[in-house]
Scaffold this active site. Structure first.
Site, mmCIF file in Angstrom:
data_model
loop_
_atom_site.group_PDB
_atom_site.id
_atom_site.type_symbol
_atom_site.label_atom_id
_atom_site.label_comp_id
_atom_site.label_asym_id
_atom_site.label_seq_id
_atom_site.Cartn_x
_atom_site.Cartn_y
_atom_site.Cartn_z
ATOM 1 N N GLU A 64 -5.590 7.052 6.528
ATOM 2 C CA GLU A 64 -4.517 7.015 5.533
ATOM 3 C C GLU A 64 -3.510 5.920 5.861
ATOM 4 O O GLU A 64 -3.165 5.082 5.029
ATOM 5 C CB GLU A 64 -3.820 8.371 5.479
ATOM 6 C CG GLU A 64 -2.480 8.387 4.765
ATOM 7 C CD GLU A 64 -1.522 9.408 5.354
ATOM 8 O OE1 GLU A 64 -0.554 9.017 6.031
ATOM 9 O OE2 GLU A 64 -1.748 10.617 5.131
ATOM 10 N N ASP A 121 -8.545 10.489 0.969
ATOM 11 C CA ASP A 121 -7.417 9.658 0.534
ATOM 12 C C ASP A 121 -7.373 8.368 1.341
ATOM 13 O O ASP A 121 -7.108 7.288 0.792
ATOM 14 C CB ASP A 121 -6.096 10.422 0.611
ATOM 15 C CG ASP A 121 -5.691 10.824 2.016
ATOM 16 O OD1 ASP A 121 -6.582 11.008 2.877
ATOM 17 O OD2 ASP A 121 -4.483 10.977 2.262
#
Length: 355
Positions: A64, A121
């Site tokens: 991330e 993500d």
């Protein structure tokens, strides 16, 4: 299971397919906010080798953070730092046997990759940053790599849920059978503006229609008095519910949801009202961690980065100008500082009038 009924699909069925999104050019003033903020951010959180340091979590690094760092470097036009962050990311995190990144890297552990599972993500952010870098600097290899990652997300980290396809938080650990009320998802992993752009180069991602499932989940997963999503959501039943294995809170994950909805554009903006109401409510409290089962507010999210998201929501719905604290970036710790600069990116690309 989630979205099995046709009535629940109505909002998604009318959404037309999209061409490549047209990102507005940044104004000079908006660009200045980002450039100045990036210099402060990168000097604080990016090592000379290109590792983005999460000082909120023992100075680890993760996919991330690397994706966020790459994305911010492109926005600031900093090709040198982008290249360093990407090179470190490729060498240290792409150690799996697919095109996805291991999510967690600890400088104090041996081996340093302490969890080889991916975080979708992070994968999406890295792919998005590579695509934007390819567009900005004309590097075909970065575009090719962005597509490979997006294709791998579509192939390895999505599942059918009723008539839609959902984004799993990782390849393993969240499905039915792996969670007592699986599948379990995290709405903040739907990085809407990234998915929208990556769909233009990845037919398999476009076919998955993750944008539609994420927007539908954002419409349905509203819990408690404030009608906010929890960080972790079970899709085992017809209606979303807080996941049993996680605290039933709107917290440090879900606070990103309104950021991505506002950044997404018109469809996302239509889903922002609960956040505006919750944060402008009692005492003008702003973002808090909220226990949705008991309607209790716990930690106040009072760093400038969280205020920036609140300002973004207010701007998107009411055109209220951003505060001085939002416009003028001052680093705090990794996570709110990152959210602060991402909010400035969203302001600059969607709502420059509020700056």
């Amino acid at each position: 299971m989630f979205l099995a009924g046709t009535a629940a699909l109505t909002a998604c069925a009318v959404m037309p397919a999209r061409a490549a999104p047209d990102r507005p050019a940044l104004s000079v003033e908006a660009g200045d906010y980002l450039l100045g903020g990036w210099e402060l951010y990168s000097s604080r959180f990016v090592t000379p080798e290109g590792r983005v340091v999460d000082d909120d979590n023992g100075s680890i690094s993760h996919s991330e953070g690397q994706g966020y760092g790459m994305l911010l470097a492109v926005a600031a036009g900093d090709r040198d730092r982008f290249q360093r962050i990407w090179t470190w990311t490729e060498q240290e995190l792409f150690v799996r046997d697919d095109d996805l990144a291991a999510w967690r890297w600890d400088p104090n552990a041996t081996p340093r990759v302490t969890d080889r599972n991916d975080a979708t993500d992070g994968d999406i952010l890295i792919a998005w940053a590579l695509l934007r870098a390819a567009e900005r600097w004309g590097e075909a290899e970065w575009r090719h790599r962005a597509r490979s990652i997006a294709d791998a997300v579509a192939e390895r980290a999505t599942q059918a849920a009723g008539k839609l396809t959902i984004l799993m938080p990782g390849v393993t650990g969240f499905s039915a059978g792996e969670q007592p009320d699986g599948p379990v998802v995290n709405l903040s992993y739907w990085v809407f503006p990234a998915i929208e752009q990556l769909e233009t180069i990845s037919p398999s991602l476009a076919e998955a229609k993750l944008r539609e499932s994420g927007l539908e989940l954002a419409r349905l997963a509203r819990f408690g008095r404030d009608a906010l999503p929890t960080d972790w959501i079970s899709l085992a039943a017809r209606k979303p519910a807080p996941a049993k294995s996680f605290a039933p809170v709107f917290g440090y994950n879900a606070v990103r949801v309104p950021l991505y909805l506002a950044w997404e554009g018109e469809a996302g903006r239509a889903l922002l009202e609960p956040y505006l109401d919750a944060w402008a409510g009692e005492n003008g409290a702003g973002p808090h961690v909220v226990d949705v089962e008991n309607d209790l507010r716990a930690d106040r999210l009072d760093a400038p980065g969280y205020e920036a998201i609140s300002d973004l929501v207010a701007c998107a719905l009411t055109q209220r100008p951003a505060s001085d604290r939002t416009r003028n970036f001052v680093p705090t710790t990794y996570y709110p500082s990152t959210l602060h600069l991402l909010s400035l990116m969203a302001f600059a690309e969607r709502y420059p009038r509020c700056l």
